[in-house]
Design a protein around this motif. Sequence first.
Motif, PDB file in Angstrom:
ATOM      1  N   LEU A   1     -18.645   7.619  42.652  1.00  0.00           N
ATOM      2  CA  LEU A   1     -19.470   6.739  43.477  1.00  0.00           C
ATOM      3  C   LEU A   1     -18.934   6.786  44.900  1.00  0.00           C
ATOM      4  O   LEU A   1     -17.756   6.532  45.132  1.00  0.00           O
TER       5      LEU A   1
ATOM      6  N   ALA B   1     -24.331   5.579  47.490  1.00  0.00           N
ATOM      7  CA  ALA B   1     -24.848   4.214  47.604  1.00  0.00           C
ATOM      8  C   ALA B   1     -25.848   4.046  48.746  1.00  0.00           C
ATOM      9  O   ALA B   1     -26.725   3.201  48.680  1.00  0.00           O
TER      10      ALA B   1
ATOM     11  N   ALA C   1     -23.950  -1.083  51.197  1.00  0.00           N
ATOM     12  CA  ALA C   1     -24.825  -0.973  50.022  1.00  0.00           C
ATOM     13  C   ALA C   1     -24.107  -1.409  48.740  1.00  0.00           C
ATOM     14  O   ALA C   1     -24.092  -0.702  47.742  1.00  0.00           O
ATOM     15  N   ARG C   2     -23.539  -2.591  48.782  1.00  0.00           N
ATOM     16  CA  ARG C   2     -22.768  -3.090  47.644  1.00  0.00           C
ATOM     17  C   ARG C   2     -23.610  -3.201  46.379  1.00  0.00           C
ATOM     18  O   ARG C   2     -23.191  -2.760  45.308  1.00  0.00           O
TER      19      ARG C   2
ATOM     20  N   ALA D   1     -26.335  -1.611  45.533  1.00  0.00           N
ATOM     21  CA  ALA D   1     -26.663  -0.281  45.022  1.00  0.00           C
ATOM     22  C   ALA D   1     -25.468   0.315  44.295  1.00  0.00           C
ATOM     23  O   ALA D   1     -25.620   0.911  43.218  1.00  0.00           O
ATOM     24  N   GLN D   2     -24.270   0.142  44.842  1.00  0.00           N
ATOM     25  CA  GLN D   2     -23.099   0.731  44.200  1.00  0.00           C
ATOM     26  C   GLN D   2     -22.773   0.033  42.883  1.00  0.00           C
ATOM     27  O   GLN D   2     -22.397   0.680  41.913  1.00  0.00           O
TER      28      GLN D   2
ATOM     29  N   GLN E   1     -25.078   1.457  40.402  1.00  0.00           N
ATOM     30  CA  GLN E   1     -24.651   2.806  40.029  1.00  0.00           C
ATOM     31  C   GLN E   1     -23.465   2.757  39.072  1.00  0.00           C
ATOM     32  O   GLN E   1     -23.393   3.546  38.123  1.00  0.00           O
TER      33      GLN E   1
END
Length: 69
Positions: free
Chosen positions: A2, A34, A39-40, A42-43, A46
């Motif tokens: 990631l 991300a 983009a917390r 989104a990560q 993921q």
Amino acid sequence: MLVPHFKDDYWLSVGFGLEQEAARQNVTLLFFEAGGYRARTAQIDQLDACVARGADAILIGAVILIIPT
């Protein structure tokens, strides 16, 4: 793996090195980008996807919610 993004030489180099080593070790390496340092959410999504896939290992180049000025 990631990562926050692949927009600069640092993360491109990290990705290249990991890709080369994965090939040498004959393992599958998946990259998740991300979309930026902020983009917390989104990560985290993921990360959940990697767990759901049953990943043996997860490498995280973590993002942050707020970038200090």
